[in-house]
Design a protein around this motif. Structure first.
Motif, PDB file in Angstrom:
ATOM      1  N   ASP A 134       1.048  -0.627  -0.015  1.00 17.38           N
ATOM      2  CA  ASP A 134      -0.002  -0.129  -0.323  1.00 17.38           C
ATOM      3  C   ASP A 134       0.784   1.223  -0.232  1.00 17.38           C
ATOM      4  O   ASP A 134       0.888   2.090  -0.731  1.00 17.38           O
ATOM      5  CB  ASP A 134      -1.050  -0.317   1.095  1.00 17.38           C
ATOM      6  CG  ASP A 134      -2.295  -1.403   0.693  1.00 17.38           C
ATOM      7  OD1 ASP A 134      -1.804  -0.758   0.284  1.00 17.38           O
ATOM      8  OD2 ASP A 134      -2.437  -1.319   1.505  1.00 17.38           O
ATOM      9  N   ASN A 135       2.056   0.971   0.745  1.00 22.28           N
ATOM     10  CA  ASN A 135       2.607   2.250   1.015  1.00 22.28           C
ATOM     11  C   ASN A 135       3.808   2.808  -0.630  1.00 22.28           C
ATOM     12  O   ASN A 135       3.844   3.517  -0.859  1.00 22.28           O
ATOM     13  CB  ASN A 135       4.066   1.811   1.896  1.00 22.28           C
ATOM     14  CG  ASN A 135       3.782   2.347   2.896  1.00 22.28           C
ATOM     15  OD1 ASN A 135       2.721   2.999   3.455  1.00 22.28           O
ATOM     16  ND2 ASN A 135       3.675   2.181   4.709  1.00 22.28           N
ATOM     17  N   ARG A 164       1.001   3.895  -2.829  1.00 25.56           N
ATOM     18  CA  ARG A 164       0.511   5.259  -2.227  1.00 25.56           C
ATOM     19  C   ARG A 164       2.088   6.212  -3.071  1.00 25.56           C
ATOM     20  O   ARG A 164       1.268   7.235  -4.037  1.00 25.56           O
ATOM     21  CB  ARG A 164       0.352   5.164  -0.962  1.00 25.56           C
ATOM     22  CG  ARG A 164      -0.558   6.707  -0.600  1.00 25.56           C
ATOM     23  CD  ARG A 164      -0.462   6.876   1.156  1.00 25.56           C
ATOM     24  NE  ARG A 164      -0.550   6.128   1.623  1.00 25.56           N
ATOM     25  CZ  ARG A 164      -0.666   5.110   2.108  1.00 25.56           C
ATOM     26  NH1 ARG A 164       0.671   4.923   3.087  1.00 25.56           N
ATOM     27  NH2 ARG A 164      -1.670   4.123   2.412  1.00 25.56           N
ATOM     28  N   ARG A 204       1.275   6.559  -6.788  1.00 22.75           N
ATOM     29  CA  ARG A 204       0.395   7.483  -7.565  1.00 22.75           C
ATOM     30  C   ARG A 204       0.954   8.551  -7.759  1.00 22.75           C
ATOM     31  O   ARG A 204       0.015   9.767  -8.331  1.00 22.75           O
ATOM     32  CB  ARG A 204      -0.550   6.939  -6.737  1.00 22.75           C
ATOM     33  CG  ARG A 204      -1.198   5.742  -6.688  1.00 22.75           C
ATOM     34  CD  ARG A 204      -3.205   5.732  -6.157  1.00 22.75           C
ATOM     35  NE  ARG A 204      -4.096   6.374  -6.708  1.00 22.75           N
ATOM     36  CZ  ARG A 204      -4.617   5.957  -7.595  1.00 22.75           C
ATOM     37  NH1 ARG A 204      -4.934   4.629  -7.532  1.00 22.75           N
ATOM     38  NH2 ARG A 204      -5.757   6.506  -7.663  1.00 22.75           N
ATOM     39  N   ASN A 229      -5.331   0.029  -6.325  1.00 19.28           N
ATOM     40  CA  ASN A 229      -5.692   1.152  -7.440  1.00 19.28           C
ATOM     41  C   ASN A 229      -5.185   1.382  -8.115  1.00 19.28           C
ATOM     42  O   ASN A 229      -4.914   2.124  -8.571  1.00 19.28           O
ATOM     43  CB  ASN A 229      -3.525   1.175  -6.539  1.00 19.28           C
ATOM     44  CG  ASN A 229      -3.494   1.173  -5.257  1.00 19.28           C
ATOM     45  OD1 ASN A 229      -3.302   2.759  -5.100  1.00 19.28           O
ATOM     46  ND2 ASN A 229      -3.620   0.362  -4.755  1.00 19.28           N
TER      47      ASN A 229
END
Length: 296
Positions: A115-116, A119, A122, A160
């Motif tokens: 997830d990090n 992120r 993105r 994502n």
């Protein structure tokens, strides 16, 4: 991860492109087009980002660079290479082109790590002006640390907004059941395996059956490593959606000349996209006896 580990190692250039620095290496992006078959012609569907390391101005084999990276740095090095490709894609590829980037699922052992990393990715996409839907994330289904890790990482990619491609299918211990479980958008067939199957009528029949099976499930197929005309001809006959290889186009360092392709097709829809631009007619090819040319 701190904000933008990838961006911390980026050097910006006046022409809008970027390079990376990791230790004694300077890193550059190269892009290779992926072509789709459409009504006897080929159109550009996407581009794959490939890393090109340099040491003291001299090109080095990519594997030589990656082999010098300690396991503890692998996550950060991968973040840097993806950041580099995405920034350069935004600077020098057609604005609608899809972009294939590589991931090693084995470094994302926990969902929080994935997830990090995503992120941060993105944030890079926002800076590059690239919609997440243009990004196709390549993963190799045989090399993940575990099936649980692989499935968790693929779930994070989908959450994502990215698309999934399974790379190197047919190499090592590939398993068609794993493909069904992962439900990727695209399967990229291993180049050496494709060539081996194309060497015989029975092998080609098997290859065609597998392509049809994937296509019937809504999974597009890519044949990699197409280096000769007879391979391209058989790829088209097999029903493969897309092809990639030196016979069509070699990778180009950024800045590339590929903007001339203009509006490109979505790689998942490329096989049926009537708006895809024609690049070259598929005519006047040599005849083929499996594995060998024969006189036309």
């Amino acid at each position: 991860m701190s904000r933008s580990i990838g961006l911390a190692h980026i050097i910006r250039h006046d022409d809008g492109t970027s390079s990376g620095v990791w230790g004694i290496y300077t890193l550059q992006s190269a892009f290779q087009p992926i072509f789709a078959f459409k009504e006897g012609k080929l159109s550009v569907a996407a581009f794959e980002g490939l890393i090109r390391p340099f040491r003291d101005g001299e090109p080095q084999p990519p594997m030589a660079f990656f082999s010098t990276c300690p396991a503890a740095d692998r996550l950060h090095v991968e973040a840097l290479t993806r950041t580099l490709h995405l920034l350069n894609a935004g600077a020098c590829l057609p604005l609608e082109a899809s972009i294939f980037v590589n991931f090693d699922p084995s470094v994302f052992t926990e969902r929080s790590i994935a997830d990090n990393a995503l992120r941060e990715m993105r944030l890079v996409l926002h800076e590059a002006g690239i919609d997440p839907g243009r990004v196709v994330c390549e993963v190799t289904e045989q090399r993940s640390a575990s099936q649980e890790t692989l499935h968790g990482f693929v779930a994070a990619l989908r959450a994502n907004g990215f698309r999934i491609a399974v790379d190197d299918y047919g190499a090592d211990d590939s398993d068609i059941n794993r493909i069904k479980e992962l439900r990727p958008d695209i399967v990229k067939f291993d180049a050496a395996w494709i060539t081996q199957l194309m060497e015989s009528g029975a092998g080609f029949a098997l290859l065609t059956t597998m392509v049809k099976s994937f296509e019937d499930q809504g999974i597009r197929t890519v044949f990699e490593g197409i280096e000769e005309g007879w391979q391209l001809e058989l790829a088209e006959k097999s029903g493969a959606s897309m092809v990639q290889g030196f016979v069509l186009a070699r990778p180009e360092l950024a800045p590339t000349s590929f903007r001339v392709f203009g509006k490109t097709a979505d790689p998942v829809a490329a096989a049926s996209d009537a708006t895809a631009p024609a690049v070259a007619p598929r005519t006047a090819r040599p005849a083929k006896a499996f594995g060998r040319r024969v006189a036309p």
